[in-house]
Scaffold this motif. Structure first.
Motif, PDB file in Angstrom:
ATOM      1  N   GLU A  37       0.985  -1.246   0.253  1.00 19.39           N
ATOM      2  CA  GLU A  37      -0.153   0.726   0.076  1.00 19.39           C
ATOM      3  C   GLU A  37       0.914   1.234   0.032  1.00 19.39           C
ATOM      4  OE1 GLU A  37      -3.299   0.334   2.625  1.00 19.39           O
ATOM      5  OE2 GLU A  37      -3.501   2.290   2.828  1.00 19.39           O
ATOM      6  N   VAL A  38       0.301   1.879  -0.680  1.00 19.44           N
ATOM      7  CA  VAL A  38       1.223   3.608  -0.904  1.00 19.44           C
ATOM      8  C   VAL A  38       1.439   3.607   0.195  1.00 19.44           C
ATOM      9  CG1 VAL A  38       2.196   5.896  -2.145  1.00 19.44           C
ATOM     10  CG2 VAL A  38       1.030   3.246  -3.644  1.00 19.44           C
ATOM     11  N   ILE A  39       2.363   4.270   0.643  1.00 19.53           N
ATOM     12  CA  ILE A  39       2.319   5.597   2.166  1.00 19.53           C
ATOM     13  C   ILE A  39       1.634   6.758   1.900  1.00 19.53           C
ATOM     14  CG2 ILE A  39       4.485   4.458   2.939  1.00 19.53           C
ATOM     15  CD1 ILE A  39       5.759   6.769   2.600  1.00 19.53           C
ATOM     16  N   PRO A  40       1.389   7.765   2.484  1.00 20.58           N
ATOM     17  CA  PRO A  40       0.435   9.012   2.131  1.00 20.58           C
ATOM     18  C   PRO A  40       1.388   9.919   1.963  1.00 20.58           C
ATOM     19  CG  PRO A  40      -0.012   8.439   4.548  1.00 20.58           C
ATOM     20  CD  PRO A  40       1.094   7.482   3.844  1.00 20.58           C
ATOM     21  N   ASP A  41       1.394  10.865   1.327  1.00 25.06           N
ATOM     22  CA  ASP A  41       2.309  12.093   0.280  1.00 25.06           C
ATOM     23  C   ASP A  41       2.560  12.735   1.546  1.00 25.06           C
ATOM     24  OD1 ASP A  41       3.628  13.375  -1.567  1.00 25.06           O
ATOM     25  OD2 ASP A  41       2.693  13.133  -2.469  1.00 25.06           O
ATOM     26  N   ARG A  42       3.578  12.892   1.668  1.00 22.38           N
ATOM     27  CA  ARG A  42       4.057  13.764   3.450  1.00 22.38           C
ATOM     28  C   ARG A  42       4.334  15.216   3.007  1.00 22.38           C
ATOM     29  NH1 ARG A  42       9.940  14.010   3.798  1.00 22.38           N
ATOM     30  NH2 ARG A  42      10.413  12.729   1.782  1.00 22.38           N
ATOM     31  N   ILE A  43       4.510  15.384   1.357  1.00 20.24           N
ATOM     32  CA  ILE A  43       4.978  16.449   0.876  1.00 20.24           C
ATOM     33  C   ILE A  43       3.344  17.055   0.646  1.00 20.24           C
ATOM     34  CG2 ILE A  43       5.599  17.749  -1.210  1.00 20.24           C
ATOM     35  CD1 ILE A  43       7.812  16.679   0.407  1.00 20.24           C
ATOM     36  N   VAL A  91     -10.286  19.914   8.100  1.00 17.47           N
ATOM     37  CA  VAL A  91      -9.266  18.318   8.528  1.00 17.47           C
ATOM     38  C   VAL A  91      -8.480  17.885   7.586  1.00 17.47           C
ATOM     39  CG1 VAL A  91      -9.617  16.282   9.100  1.00 17.47           C
ATOM     40  CG2 VAL A  91     -11.085  18.820  10.804  1.00 17.47           C
ATOM     41  N   ILE A  92      -7.020  17.558   7.708  1.00 22.18           N
ATOM     42  CA  ILE A  92      -6.276  17.067   6.696  1.00 22.18           C
ATOM     43  C   ILE A  92      -6.686  14.945   7.338  1.00 22.18           C
ATOM     44  CG2 ILE A  92      -3.898  16.607   6.230  1.00 22.18           C
ATOM     45  CD1 ILE A  92      -5.801  19.910   5.124  1.00 22.18           C
ATOM     46  N   GLU A  93      -7.045  14.479   6.433  1.00 26.03           N
ATOM     47  CA  GLU A  93      -7.131  13.111   6.525  1.00 26.03           C
ATOM     48  C   GLU A  93      -5.883  12.511   6.361  1.00 26.03           C
ATOM     49  OE1 GLU A  93     -11.940  11.963   7.083  1.00 26.03           O
ATOM     50  OE2 GLU A  93     -10.905  10.401   5.631  1.00 26.03           O
ATOM     51  N   GLY A  94      -5.188  11.161   7.080  1.00 27.86           N
ATOM     52  CA  GLY A  94      -4.792  10.865   6.500  1.00 27.86           C
ATOM     53  C   GLY A  94      -3.180  10.324   6.503  1.00 27.86           C
ATOM     54  N   ILE A  95      -2.423  11.579   7.441  1.00 29.00           N
ATOM     55  CA  ILE A  95      -0.963  11.373   7.419  1.00 29.00           C
ATOM     56  C   ILE A  95      -1.013  10.515   8.456  1.00 29.00           C
ATOM     57  CG2 ILE A  95      -1.593  14.537   7.168  1.00 29.00           C
ATOM     58  CD1 ILE A  95      -0.458  14.151  10.376  1.00 29.00           C
ATOM     59  N   ILE A  96       0.802  10.267   7.946  1.00 22.85           N
ATOM     60  CA  ILE A  96       1.536   9.481   9.472  1.00 22.85           C
ATOM     61  C   ILE A  96       2.365  11.168  10.116  1.00 22.85           C
ATOM     62  CG2 ILE A  96       3.359   7.754   9.822  1.00 22.85           C
ATOM     63  CD1 ILE A  96       1.806   6.376   7.767  1.00 22.85           C
ATOM     64  N   LYS A  97       1.916  11.521  11.268  1.00 24.28           N
ATOM     65  CA  LYS A  97       2.696  12.546  11.798  1.00 24.28           C
ATOM     66  C   LYS A  97       4.010  12.068  11.533  1.00 24.28           C
ATOM     67  CE  LYS A  97       1.946  11.332  16.203  1.00 24.28           C
ATOM     68  NZ  LYS A  97       1.267  10.327  17.050  1.00 24.28           N
ATOM     69  N   GLU A  98       4.809  11.752  12.120  1.00 30.24           N
ATOM     70  CA  GLU A  98       6.242  10.867  12.523  1.00 30.24           C
ATOM     71  C   GLU A  98       6.527  11.494  10.948  1.00 30.24           C
ATOM     72  OE1 GLU A  98       3.438   8.860  13.081  1.00 30.24           O
ATOM     73  OE2 GLU A  98       3.791   8.662  15.478  1.00 30.24           O
ATOM     74  N   HIS A  99       6.098  11.478   9.708  1.00 31.02           N
ATOM     75  CA  HIS A  99       6.457  11.273   8.935  1.00 31.02           C
ATOM     76  C   HIS A  99       6.781  13.243   8.561  1.00 31.02           C
ATOM     77  CE1 HIS A  99       5.893   7.225   6.583  1.00 31.02           C
ATOM     78  NE2 HIS A  99       6.883   7.337   7.638  1.00 31.02           N
ATOM     79  N   LEU A 100       5.962  14.022   9.323  1.00 28.10           N
ATOM     80  CA  LEU A 100       5.839  15.304   8.779  1.00 28.10           C
ATOM     81  C   LEU A 100       6.581  15.965   9.711  1.00 28.10           C
ATOM     82  CD1 LEU A 100       2.063  14.986   7.425  1.00 28.10           C
ATOM     83  CD2 LEU A 100       4.453  16.482   6.436  1.00 28.10           C
ATOM     84  N   GLY A 101       7.027  15.318  10.787  1.00 33.65           N
ATOM     85  CA  GLY A 101       7.385  15.634  12.250  1.00 33.65           C
ATOM     86  C   GLY A 101       8.265  17.447  11.924  1.00 33.65           C
ATOM     87  N   SER A 102       9.103  17.613  11.051  1.00 35.74           N
ATOM     88  CA  SER A 102       9.822  18.639  11.496  1.00 35.74           C
ATOM     89  C   SER A 102       9.402  19.812  10.163  1.00 35.74           C
ATOM     90  CB  SER A 102      10.856  18.075  10.225  1.00 35.74           C
ATOM     91  OG  SER A 102      10.494  17.987   8.571  1.00 35.74           O
ATOM     92  N   VAL A 103       8.221  19.150  10.321  1.00 35.49           N
ATOM     93  CA  VAL A 103       7.343  20.736   9.005  1.00 35.49           C
ATOM     94  C   VAL A 103       6.647  20.514  10.229  1.00 35.49           C
ATOM     95  CG1 VAL A 103       5.327  20.383   7.268  1.00 35.49           C
ATOM     96  CG2 VAL A 103       7.040  19.740   7.362  1.00 35.49           C
ATOM     97  N   ILE A 104       5.204  20.063  10.883  1.00 37.01           N
ATOM     98  CA  ILE A 104       4.993  20.150  12.255  1.00 37.01           C
ATOM     99  C   ILE A 104       5.392  20.943  12.951  1.00 37.01           C
ATOM    100  CG2 ILE A 104       3.466  19.043  14.437  1.00 37.01           C
ATOM    101  CD1 ILE A 104       2.751  16.671  12.065  1.00 37.01           C
ATOM    102  N   THR A 105       6.630  20.912  13.509  1.00 38.17           N
ATOM    103  CA  THR A 105       7.655  21.531  14.398  1.00 38.17           C
ATOM    104  C   THR A 105       7.391  23.081  13.483  1.00 38.17           C
ATOM    105  OG1 THR A 105       8.636  19.231  14.892  1.00 38.17           O
ATOM    106  CG2 THR A 105       9.863  21.887  15.484  1.00 38.17           C
TER     107      THR A 105
END
Ligand code: UD1
Length: 417
Positions: free
Chosen positions: A227-233, A250-264
């Protein structure tokens, strides 16, 4: 020629669902050709790069179907052929056929790949890796002919943790005799996704997600599933838009660990985002703080989000610094942002952004995929109408972007002139 017409300043409310990752799927599709068996790939985004790769796979004799976000591939009739130049030069990821066809047939013929003009983008690390495994490379008029009598596992140190080189060497090594160690490998989540697909076929790949990848060659590969992972970009782009215009968006279907630097970084700026499991809810705040953003390899701030982020920085009160360290040519959108009213001084690979500036709708150009995303964010924010030309770049990477933004209240339409 297609254009996007955006009427800015509309609040966005509702839910945007994130699709499968472009940079994963563009490697998963060529990877599916490593086996003579069948594969299923779920959560495939409907983007033009996917359609282009499926065409290339058909040229190579694969039976492919693409329905309900699922691609099935049957390679029972697949053959080795030169990939025509007009396909290879349409996108970067065509270079994955180099490693795949070399592994499968000991021979691949393909032109230098295309992709966004964001820098010189050499492929020397791919080539050196293939040579280390025992291949010989001839380059004639931009065409690469790569052959080997036999591929043998080797120790390969990458001078730069390149995503493309890591994957291409992995493809070539998967059926080589013996063990390959890739040192200073790229650690991007897309690499983990691709390795898990290959392992589902029976490959023996260990250590993905770290800087040392070990590949024990196997004789044959069987059927594969992934299964293709969610697009972090894509997710990061909508987080940026939501931070500026969201009203319970609401942005649905993310993996928050993949977006660590962006969320920070978004939190540092003062954005209002609430993360619950795989969803993020965003609400616009009136006062944002300036911040410095420097792009780096994963898990650093992704170069593919630097440009949209620079648009967000025009809305922070004070001076922000945006530095690009991966590519030489990621600043071509700045003159368009300035034309819309931003106050940005460019110093080679760095941009000093003074905010907050009101943006005004203009006709601007998507000079590359992520520059296009930066202009899209600007258009959504600007007073009046923004027209973005050359949007073929945007459509290569953002699935159903007009539908997704319209469904949450964006006033955006695509016209064909
Ligand atoms: C991939 C992504 C792209 C993303 C980039 C970095 C795909 C299809 N594209 O591109 O969206 O921006 O990762 O996250 O997945 N380099 C060399 N020699 C090489 C290979 C790379 O010098 O042989 C340099 C490049 O010029 C660049 C840097 O390494 O400066 C990063 O390139 P790389 O990680 O390979 O990016 P791509 O795989 O092209």
């Amino acid at each position: 020629m297609k254009k996007l017409i955006i009427e800015g300043k509309h609040k966005l409310t509702g839910t945007i669902k994130i699709g499968g990752a472009k940079n994963s799927v563009v490697a998963l599709l060529p990877a599916a050709m490593l086996t003579n068996g069948k594969s299923v790939i779920y959560n495939v985004p409907d983007i033009s790069d996917v359609h282009m790769l499926l065409e290339m796979m058909k040229i190579l004799g694969s039976d492919v179907t693409f329905e309900n976000e699922t691609v099935t591939i049957d390679n029972k009739n697949s053959v080795n052929k030169e990939i025509p130049e007009e396909y290879a030069t349409k996108l970067r990821a065509s270079y994955y056929f180099m490693g795949v066809l070399l592994a499968k047939y000991n021979h691949s013929e393909i032109s230098y790949p295309g992709g966004c003009s964001i820098g010189s983008r050499p492929i020397d690390l791919h080539v050196t890796g293939f040579e280390k495994l025992g291949a010989k490379i001839k380059i004639n008029n931009n065409k690469y002919t790569i052959t080997s009598k036999k591929l043998t596992g080797s120790d390969i140190f990458l001078d730069f943790a390149s995503v493309g080189a890591t994957l291409n060497i992995m493809f070539a090594a998967v059926k080589a005799e013996g063990t390959t160690n890739i040192y200073n490998a790229a650690k991007e989540p897309e690499i983990v996704n691709v390795a898990s697909f290959l392992n589902s076929m029976g490959a023996k790949i260990y250590g993905v997600g770290t800087s040392e990848i070990i590949i024990e060659g196997v004789k044959e590969l069987g059927d594969g599933i992934v299964e293709v992972i969610p697009d972090r970009i894509e997710a990061g782009t909508y987080l940026i838009i939501g931070a500026l215009l969201g009203k319970n968006l609401v942005i649905e279907g993310i993996i928050k660990e993949h977006l660590g630097s962006v969320i920070t970084k978004l939190k540092e700026i003062g954005c209002n985002l609430k993360i619950e499991g795989t969803t993020v809810t965003l609400n616009k705040v009136d006062k944002l703080k300036p911040v410095n953003v420097k792009t780096l390899v994963y898990p650093g701030f992704p170069t593919d989000l630097g440009q949209p982020m620079s648009t967000l920085l025009t809305q922070c009160e004070g001076e922000s610094l945006f530095e690009e360290t991966i590519y030489e040519n990621r600043m071509r959108h700045i003159k368009h942002l300035n034309a819309m009213g931003a106050n940005i001084k460019l110093f080679d690979q760095s941009a000093l952004i003074n905010g907050k500036t009101e943006l005004i709708g203009r006709t601007v150009v998507a000079t590359d995929l992520r520059a296009g995303a930066a202009m899209l964010v600007a258009g959504m924010l600007a007073e009046g109408i923004t027209t973005i030309t050359n949007i073929e770049h945007i459509l290569r990477g953002y699935e159903k972007i007009v539908e997704k933004l319209s469904s949450v209240g964006g006033k955006i339409r695509l016209i064909d002139t």
